[in-house]
Design an enzyme around this catalytic site. Structure first.
Site, mmCIF file in Angstrom:
data_model
loop_
_atom_site.group_PDB
_atom_site.id
_atom_site.type_symbol
_atom_site.label_atom_id
_atom_site.label_comp_id
_atom_site.label_asym_id
_atom_site.label_seq_id
_atom_site.Cartn_x
_atom_site.Cartn_y
_atom_site.Cartn_z
ATOM 1 N N PRO A 2 0.831 -1.217 0.000
ATOM 2 C CA PRO A 2 0.000 0.000 0.000
ATOM 3 C C PRO A 2 0.858 1.257 0.000
ATOM 4 O O PRO A 2 1.817 1.360 0.753
ATOM 5 C CB PRO A 2 -0.787 -0.104 1.310
ATOM 6 C CG PRO A 2 -0.628 -1.502 1.785
ATOM 7 C CD PRO A 2 0.650 -2.008 1.198
ATOM 8 N N GLU A 3 0.527 2.174 -0.877
ATOM 9 C CA GLU A 3 1.201 3.471 -0.913
ATOM 10 C C GLU A 3 0.176 4.532 -0.487
ATOM 11 O O GLU A 3 -0.913 4.195 -0.055
ATOM 12 C CB GLU A 3 1.765 3.729 -2.313
ATOM 13 C CG GLU A 3 2.751 2.633 -2.731
ATOM 14 C CD GLU A 3 3.359 2.847 -4.110
ATOM 15 O OE1 GLU A 3 3.494 3.997 -4.534
ATOM 16 O OE2 GLU A 3 3.692 1.846 -4.761
#
Ligand SMILES: [Zn+2]
Length: 281
Positions: A2-3
């Site tokens: 996840p960014e």
């Protein structure tokens, strides 16, 4: 992994389940990964914010209901790691169960790189990436002039972006997409004013569009939300998982290399290393 867009989407989705609720229990089996969570018990969640790829739950005394401006005295920090996410149902990878006066939320994390900690607000000394983090890319704190100045002396630009120091929340996929958009080679060093300005606008554009689309849900199934709804930005990736396929801009085959130990996609035609220019002092 996840960014920023995926973490922001998580924040927006779990906020209605948590804001205003009192934490009754936090159960887990790894005190070194989920530090001091007992301090959160009995406290009310007054807000959910995000910094880079970290989620922050603001915690105040339980009697704080209805007083949104009451100062919080603790924060529960959550890093989703590679595979962490929140679910309504427990599963075989549930690592943490958070019970509030209104319901239960499970933290699912198959690869176990996720972390939580309860700290005093702003006390991030034990979290160096959070303490040294650059400005939020979509905020007014992210200024083109500052970015241009720092980029003028940077090493290889992609690892520099991944350090989180020039700007927060840009991870592997969005770094590649931003560099493609700006037409800069991921190993380029010392960006010119023109290059850095293009990259600045590319980061804002890519991150903004990805947040708008609810992030990216990848083919390996990592990153899902508690409601099961997938992100939509993966349909707009120009590079991810496209090695050997034609560049959307020029038709040249996308290449994949390893740069600073990270899989890196780029177009060898649109993104060429520029020779170093002599800079005025
Ligand atoms: Zn190209």
């Amino acid at each position: 992994m996840p960014e920023l867009p995926e973490v922001e989407t998580t924040r927006r989705k779990i906020e209605p389940l948590l804001r205003g609720r009192v934490i009754e229990r936090i159960e887990h089996d790894a005190p070194h990964k989920y530090r001091d969570t007992h301090l959160a018990v009995g406290r009310r969640i007054t807000g959910l914010s995000r910094r880079g790829k970290y989620l922050m739950l603001q915690l105040a005394a339980a009697e704080a209901e209805g007083t949104p401006d009451l100062p919080h005295d603790l924060e529960l920090i959550v890093h989703l790691g590679m595979t962490g996410g929140f679910r309504l149902e427990a599963g075989k990878h549930t690592r943490v169960t958070l019970t509030t006066d209104e319901g239960t939320l499970h933290f699912d994390d198959s690869r176990r790189f996720g972390k939580m900690a309860v700290v005093r607000p702003g006390q991030y000394a034990s979290m160096p990436t959070l303490a040294g983090m650059g400005p939020e890319p979509l905020s007014d704190d992210f200024q083109v002039a500052d970015f241009v100045e720092r980029a003028a002396t940077c090493g290889a630009v992609k690892p520099w972006l991944l350090s989180q120091k020039p700007v927060s929340g840009v991870g592997n996929i969005y770094a590649d997409e931003s560099l493609w958009t700006a037409q800069i080679h991921p190993a380029q060093t010392r960006l010119t004013t023109d290059e850095a300005t293009r990259l600045y606008h590319a980061i804002r554009e890519v991150m903004g569009a990805a947040v708008e689309a609810g992030g990216s849900t990848l083919s390996d199934g990592t990153y899902a939300q508690h409601d099961g709804e997938a992100g939509a930005y993966q349909h707009r990736h120009h590079l991810y998982d496209r090695a050997g396929k034609p560049c959307d801009r020029c038709g040249t085959q996308i290449e994949k290399i390893v740069l600073a130990q990270r899989g890196t996609h780029f177009c060898p035609q649109c993104q060429q290393v520029q020779r170093q220019q002599v800079r005025p002092a």
